[in-house]
Design an enzyme around this catalytic site. Structure first.
Site, PDB file in Angstrom:
ATOM      1  N   GLU A 176       9.120  -4.231  10.782  1.00 28.45           N
ATOM      2  CA  GLU A 176       9.506  -2.922  10.265  1.00 28.45           C
ATOM      3  C   GLU A 176      10.054  -2.016  11.358  1.00 28.45           C
ATOM      4  O   GLU A 176       9.430  -1.818  12.398  1.00 28.45           O
ATOM      5  CB  GLU A 176       8.304  -2.238   9.572  1.00 28.45           C
ATOM      6  CG  GLU A 176       8.678  -0.862   9.005  1.00 28.45           C
ATOM      7  CD  GLU A 176       7.750  -0.316   7.930  1.00 28.45           C
ATOM      8  OE1 GLU A 176       6.843  -1.050   7.485  1.00 28.45           O
ATOM      9  OE2 GLU A 176       7.938   0.844   7.525  1.00 28.45           O
ATOM     10  N   GLU A 198      -1.565  -5.415   8.597  1.00 29.88           N
ATOM     11  CA  GLU A 198      -0.759  -4.842   9.675  1.00 29.88           C
ATOM     12  C   GLU A 198      -1.419  -5.076  11.021  1.00 29.88           C
ATOM     13  O   GLU A 198      -2.645  -5.117  11.128  1.00 29.88           O
ATOM     14  CB  GLU A 198      -0.604  -3.324   9.460  1.00 29.88           C
ATOM     15  CG  GLU A 198       0.162  -2.956   8.214  1.00 29.88           C
ATOM     16  CD  GLU A 198       0.363  -1.449   8.060  1.00 29.88           C
ATOM     17  OE1 GLU A 198      -0.022  -0.683   8.964  1.00 29.88           O
ATOM     18  OE2 GLU A 198       0.904  -1.051   7.013  1.00 29.88           O
ATOM     19  N   LYS A 234      -1.340  -9.393   2.871  1.00 30.57           N
ATOM     20  CA  LYS A 234      -0.623  -8.949   4.059  1.00 30.57           C
ATOM     21  C   LYS A 234      -1.502  -7.966   4.799  1.00 30.57           C
ATOM     22  O   LYS A 234      -2.207  -7.161   4.175  1.00 30.57           O
ATOM     23  CB  LYS A 234       0.708  -8.286   3.691  1.00 30.57           C
ATOM     24  CG  LYS A 234       1.464  -7.743   4.918  1.00 30.57           C
ATOM     25  CD  LYS A 234       2.938  -7.410   4.631  1.00 30.57           C
ATOM     26  CE  LYS A 234       3.190  -6.112   3.930  1.00 30.57           C
ATOM     27  NZ  LYS A 234       2.713  -4.894   4.653  1.00 30.57           N
ATOM     28  N   ASP A 285       0.841  -1.205   0.000  1.00 34.57           N
ATOM     29  CA  ASP A 285       0.000   0.000   0.000  1.00 34.57           C
ATOM     30  C   ASP A 285       0.877   1.257   0.000  1.00 34.57           C
ATOM     31  O   ASP A 285       0.367   2.370  -0.148  1.00 34.57           O
ATOM     32  CB  ASP A 285      -1.009  -0.005   1.157  1.00 34.57           C
ATOM     33  CG  ASP A 285      -0.351   0.005   2.521  1.00 34.57           C
ATOM     34  OD1 ASP A 285       0.874  -0.173   2.607  1.00 34.57           O
ATOM     35  OD2 ASP A 285      -1.090   0.192   3.510  1.00 34.57           O
ATOM     36  N   SER A 286       2.192   1.087   0.093  1.00 35.18           N
ATOM     37  CA  SER A 286       3.120   2.192  -0.143  1.00 35.18           C
ATOM     38  C   SER A 286       2.884   2.796  -1.530  1.00 35.18           C
ATOM     39  O   SER A 286       3.304   3.932  -1.786  1.00 35.18           O
ATOM     40  CB  SER A 286       4.573   1.717  -0.009  1.00 35.18           C
ATOM     41  OG  SER A 286       4.800   0.574  -0.791  1.00 35.18           O
ATOM     42  N   ASP A 297      -1.104  -6.126  -0.233  1.00 32.70           N
ATOM     43  CA  ASP A 297      -1.456  -5.489   1.039  1.00 32.70           C
ATOM     44  C   ASP A 297      -2.953  -5.240   1.128  1.00 32.70           C
ATOM     45  O   ASP A 297      -3.562  -4.747   0.174  1.00 32.70           O
ATOM     46  CB  ASP A 297      -0.772  -4.114   1.137  1.00 32.70           C
ATOM     47  CG  ASP A 297       0.464  -4.117   2.019  1.00 32.70           C
ATOM     48  OD1 ASP A 297       0.701  -5.118   2.727  1.00 32.70           O
ATOM     49  OD2 ASP A 297       1.189  -3.105   1.996  1.00 32.70           O
TER      50      ASP A 297
HETATM   51  O1  KIV Z   1       3.616  -1.151   1.609  1.00 39.94           O
HETATM   52  C1  KIV Z   1       4.780  -1.607   1.618  1.00 39.94           C
HETATM   53  O2  KIV Z   1       5.595  -1.339   0.725  1.00 39.94           O
HETATM   54  C2  KIV Z   1       5.153  -2.485   2.725  1.00 39.94           C
HETATM   55  C3  KIV Z   1       6.560  -2.994   2.807  1.00 39.94           C
HETATM   56  C4  KIV Z   1       7.557  -1.916   2.863  1.00 39.94           C
HETATM   57  C5  KIV Z   1       6.741  -3.995   3.878  1.00 39.94           C
HETATM   58  O3  KIV Z   1       4.319  -2.789   3.534  1.00 39.94           O
HETATM   59 NA    NA Z   2       2.318  -1.759   3.382  1.00 49.62          NA
END
Ligand code: KIV
Ligand code: NA
Length: 269
Positions: free
Chosen positions: A181, A115, A113, A44-45, A83
């Site tokens: 992280e 959090e 994934k 989600d980055s 994510d």
């Molecule tokens: O969103 C992302 O890029 C991440 C990774 C950096 C672990 O969650």
């Molecule tokens: Na992320």
């Protein structure tokens, strides 16, 4: 190596060779990272890196699905994980299952994934028992930036026991790997030693079972922030900026297009 890497393969890598992970958000980047990586994360980055959002809080499930579909078209080797964005899983196991199933079905991803620490263990167990492999993510969890009060190192001092308990609870709930992280390297090593599934570190030291970075960060393509944990393997942003300036100058001085870029009345040129 032949064939597609699965979440079970990643899990089996505990105590063997390091797990290599990068993010990707587009088909061409997925094609570039596919052969070198074991796992590719549609993070989600993407909201910050490609859409200019101030944090990952504004990322939607539709954005994750669109980028997930693009990445899936570029992968044939690496395990693909998408994510779950902020707000798509925190209400409880049923909401999480509904949205994870949609992400899996619409993108072809092999896992999701999410959090959060021990409080997400019940949700992780619910998903895994129903056929959705889950990668967990503890320590600094960027979707909680507003309650954490910034992107600070987590788990220093006595708080380390809490992060270790989070990782252990998620592994026990069936997560096939846990992202760590921004933790002290000593804690990254301790969690890696204590939990039975691979730890994938980002700013959590060299002893994790694997490493992940945002690909645009390590390529020097994202100018936003430069966290200490990012090693720059290239300066593509600078290279691109220079190339664009050269093009602008060529257009203004009529050096571009040259004879090799034009068409003429006679077909041979
Ligand atoms: O969103 C992302 O890029 C991440 C990774 C950096 C672990 O969650
Ligand atoms: Na992320």
């Amino acid at each position: 190596r032949q064939g597609r890497i699965t979440p079970s393969d990643i899990r089996s890598r505990k105590g063997t060779e390091p797990v290599v992970c990068l993010t990707a958000y587009t088909t061409p980047m997925a094609q570039l990272v596919d052969q070198s990586c074991d796992l590719v994360l549609v993070g989600d980055s993407v909201g910050m890196v490609l859409h200019g959002l101030p944090s990952t809080v504004g990322v939607t499930i539709e954005m994750m699905i669109l980028h997930g579909q693009a990445v899936a078209r570029g992968l044939s080797h690496a395990c693909m994980v998408v994510d779950m964005p902020f707000g798509s899983y925190e209400e409880g196991p049923a909401q999480a299952f509904r949205n994870a199933a949609r992400i899996m079905a619409e993108t072809g991803s092999q896992a999701v994934k999410l959090e959060g620490g021990a409080h997400m263990a019940e949700t992780v167990r619910f998903l895994v028992q129903r056929g959705i492999p889950v990668m967990a993510h503890v320590g600094l969890t960027p979707q909680s930036v507003n309650t954490l009060g910034g992107y600070k190192v987590q788990g220093r001092g006595a708080d380390g026991d809490r992060v270790l308990a989070d990782a252990a609870a998620l592994a026990d709930a069936g997560a096939f790997a846990v992202v760590l992280e921004k933790l002290p390297a000593e804690l990254g090593e301790r969690i890696t030693r204590d939990i039975p599934v691979p730890t994938i570190g980002i700013g959590a030291g060299v002893d994790c079972d694997g490493q992940v970075l945002v690909v645009d960060d390590m390529l020097g393509q994202f100018a936003g922030f430069r966290p200490k944990f990012v090693k720059r393997y290239a300066e593509l942003g600078e290279t691109a900026q220079q190339a664009i300036a050269n093009y602008a100058s060529d257009v203004r001085t009529r050096r571009f297009p040259g004879p090799e870029h034009i068409f003429t009345e006679s077909k041979k040129a």
